[in-house]
Design a protein around this motif. Structure first.
Motif, mmCIF file in Angstrom:
data_model
loop_
_atom_site.group_PDB
_atom_site.id
_atom_site.type_symbol
_atom_site.label_atom_id
_atom_site.label_comp_id
_atom_site.label_asym_id
_atom_site.label_seq_id
_atom_site.Cartn_x
_atom_site.Cartn_y
_atom_site.Cartn_z
ATOM 1 N N THR A 176 0.847 -1.291 -0.053
ATOM 2 C CA THR A 176 -0.001 0.021 0.168
ATOM 3 C C THR A 176 0.911 1.221 -0.131
ATOM 4 O OG1 THR A 176 -1.850 1.151 1.167
ATOM 5 C CG2 THR A 176 -0.170 -0.121 2.439
ATOM 6 N N PHE A 177 0.701 2.243 -1.012
ATOM 7 C CA PHE A 177 1.368 3.374 -1.074
ATOM 8 C C PHE A 177 0.369 4.531 -0.556
ATOM 9 C CE2 PHE A 177 3.340 0.978 -4.215
ATOM 10 C CZ PHE A 177 4.646 1.314 -4.288
ATOM 11 N N TRP A 178 1.135 5.188 0.469
ATOM 12 C CA TRP A 178 0.376 6.123 1.247
ATOM 13 C C TRP A 178 0.824 7.313 1.801
ATOM 14 C CZ3 TRP A 178 1.235 7.137 6.591
ATOM 15 C CH2 TRP A 178 2.411 6.394 7.162
ATOM 16 N N ALA A 179 0.252 8.494 2.401
ATOM 17 C CA ALA A 179 1.122 9.463 2.826
ATOM 18 C C ALA A 179 0.319 9.874 4.007
ATOM 19 C CB ALA A 179 0.795 10.771 1.827
ATOM 20 N N THR A 180 1.175 10.425 4.984
ATOM 21 C CA THR A 180 0.568 11.209 6.345
ATOM 22 C C THR A 180 -0.454 12.082 5.931
ATOM 23 O OG1 THR A 180 2.178 12.608 6.561
ATOM 24 C CG2 THR A 180 2.769 10.631 7.532
ATOM 25 N N SER A 181 -0.343 12.798 4.904
ATOM 26 C CA SER A 181 -1.151 14.004 4.589
ATOM 27 C C SER A 181 -2.590 13.416 4.030
ATOM 28 C CB SER A 181 -0.512 15.013 3.732
ATOM 29 O OG SER A 181 -0.148 14.393 2.751
ATOM 30 N N CYS A 182 -2.593 12.498 3.484
ATOM 31 C CA CYS A 182 -3.787 11.641 2.807
ATOM 32 C C CYS A 182 -4.902 11.099 3.890
ATOM 33 C CB CYS A 182 -3.185 10.429 2.145
ATOM 34 S SG CYS A 182 -4.401 9.521 1.369
ATOM 35 N N ALA A 183 -5.857 11.965 3.938
ATOM 36 C CA ALA A 183 -6.958 11.377 4.774
ATOM 37 C C ALA A 183 -7.310 9.957 4.502
ATOM 38 C CB ALA A 183 -8.226 12.598 4.863
ATOM 39 N N SER A 184 -7.460 9.570 3.183
ATOM 40 C CA SER A 184 -8.071 8.276 2.957
ATOM 41 C C SER A 184 -7.086 7.363 3.457
ATOM 42 C CB SER A 184 -8.491 8.134 1.393
ATOM 43 O OG SER A 184 -9.385 9.040 1.063
ATOM 44 N N CYS A 185 -6.084 7.658 3.366
ATOM 45 C CA CYS A 185 -4.767 6.557 3.762
ATOM 46 C C CYS A 185 -4.828 6.341 5.275
ATOM 47 C CB CYS A 185 -3.499 7.110 3.491
ATOM 48 S SG CYS A 185 -3.163 7.416 1.670
ATOM 49 N N VAL A 186 -5.253 7.530 5.994
ATOM 50 C CA VAL A 186 -5.364 7.462 7.514
ATOM 51 C C VAL A 186 -6.464 6.503 7.648
ATOM 52 C CG1 VAL A 186 -5.161 8.511 9.779
ATOM 53 C CG2 VAL A 186 -3.904 9.210 7.806
ATOM 54 N N LYS A 187 -7.582 6.824 7.167
ATOM 55 C CA LYS A 187 -8.717 6.073 7.455
ATOM 56 C C LYS A 187 -8.820 4.740 7.231
ATOM 57 C CE LYS A 187 -12.170 9.909 6.538
ATOM 58 N NZ LYS A 187 -13.186 10.259 5.837
ATOM 59 N N GLU A 188 -7.724 4.105 6.143
ATOM 60 C CA GLU A 188 -7.643 2.893 5.973
ATOM 61 C C GLU A 188 -6.684 2.186 6.905
ATOM 62 O OE1 GLU A 188 -7.707 2.043 1.214
ATOM 63 O OE2 GLU A 188 -5.777 2.436 2.133
ATOM 64 N N PHE A 189 -6.002 2.969 7.739
ATOM 65 C CA PHE A 189 -5.173 2.000 8.691
ATOM 66 C C PHE A 189 -5.943 0.904 9.522
ATOM 67 C CE2 PHE A 189 -2.039 5.792 9.286
ATOM 68 C CZ PHE A 189 -1.159 5.573 8.311
ATOM 69 N N PRO A 190 -7.247 1.256 10.166
ATOM 70 C CA PRO A 190 -7.777 0.115 10.638
ATOM 71 C C PRO A 190 -8.393 -0.799 9.723
ATOM 72 C CG PRO A 190 -8.902 2.471 11.376
ATOM 73 C CD PRO A 190 -7.899 2.641 10.350
ATOM 74 N N HIS A 191 -8.494 -0.757 8.765
ATOM 75 C CA HIS A 191 -8.645 -1.858 7.792
ATOM 76 C C HIS A 191 -7.286 -2.824 7.592
ATOM 77 C CE1 HIS A 191 -12.766 -0.307 6.993
ATOM 78 N NE2 HIS A 191 -12.289 0.661 6.334
ATOM 79 N N LEU A 192 -6.356 -1.927 7.436
ATOM 80 C CA LEU A 192 -5.170 -2.728 7.123
ATOM 81 C C LEU A 192 -4.482 -3.332 8.481
ATOM 82 C CD1 LEU A 192 -3.170 0.188 5.174
ATOM 83 C CD2 LEU A 192 -3.959 -2.194 4.254
ATOM 84 N N ILE A 193 -4.749 -2.751 9.403
ATOM 85 C CA ILE A 193 -4.512 -3.709 10.512
ATOM 86 C C ILE A 193 -5.518 -4.779 10.948
ATOM 87 C CG2 ILE A 193 -4.727 -3.405 13.222
ATOM 88 C CD1 ILE A 193 -3.731 -0.274 12.902
ATOM 89 N N ALA A 194 -6.706 -4.613 10.812
ATOM 90 C CA ALA A 194 -7.571 -5.749 10.635
ATOM 91 C C ALA A 194 -7.203 -6.888 9.923
ATOM 92 C CB ALA A 194 -8.964 -5.426 10.539
#
Length: 166
Positions: free
Chosen positions: A57-75
């Motif tokens: 997964t390619f992400w950025a700390t400034s990307c709101a959608s990326c941060v919202k995906e963290f719980p999904h990725l952790i799950a």
């Protein structure tokens, strides 16, 4: 019998388009033989992950959608890692390393996080430019799913289960 020059031009255009499409498809069909270096200094080779499904997964700390995906990725990691799933999170070149490390620690991300300091990984995986971009790599090294934007958790779970069953 004379050949119409427009027909020749159209045929040439179609052949060039087909060649470009095939070259582009090839770029995304197989994963590159690259080695990641995580923020903790661990080296992870894509070649060493052959035989396992891998979510990159390619992400950025400034990307709101990326941060919202963290719980999904952790799950996904919690549910499937013991069965063989690997997840690698690649922070984009423009993301300040100190912010990436801070967010990784703050969110307690259980999977490896990588800094893409020279856009090496973004280029290797098909010129990634938008975040989030997620690639699900099958155990044989082919790209099973490429998602630009937030992924659907239920669909991703189904795809991962299918790959794990082999």
């Amino acid at each position: 019998m004379k050949t119409n020059p427009w027909a020749k031009g159209l045929l040439l255009l179609l052949l060039i388009s087909l060649a470009l499409w095939m070259a582009r498809s090839k770029t995304y069909s197989f994963t590159p033989e690259t080695t990641f270096t995580t923020i903790t200094g661990e080296r992870i080779s894509m070649k060493a992950l052959n035989g396992k499904p891998v979510l990159v997964t390619f992400w950025a700390t400034s990307c709101a959608s990326c941060v919202k995906e963290f719980p999904h990725l952790i799950a996904l990691y919690d549910r499937f890692h013991s069965q063989g799933l690997e997840i690698i999170a690649v922070a984009m070149v423009y993301d300040p390393p100190n912010r990436v490390v801070a967010m990784t620690n703050e969110r307690k991300l259980p999977y490896p996080v990588v800094l893409d300091l020279a856009s090496e990984y973004a280029r290797a995986f098909g010129r990634i430019w938008a975040t989030p971009t997620t690639l699900l790599i099958s155990p044989d090294g082919t790209v099973a799913k490429r998602e630009v934007g937030a992924f659907d958790l239920t669909e991703m779970e189904t795809r991962i289960q299918h790959l794990l069953k082999g």
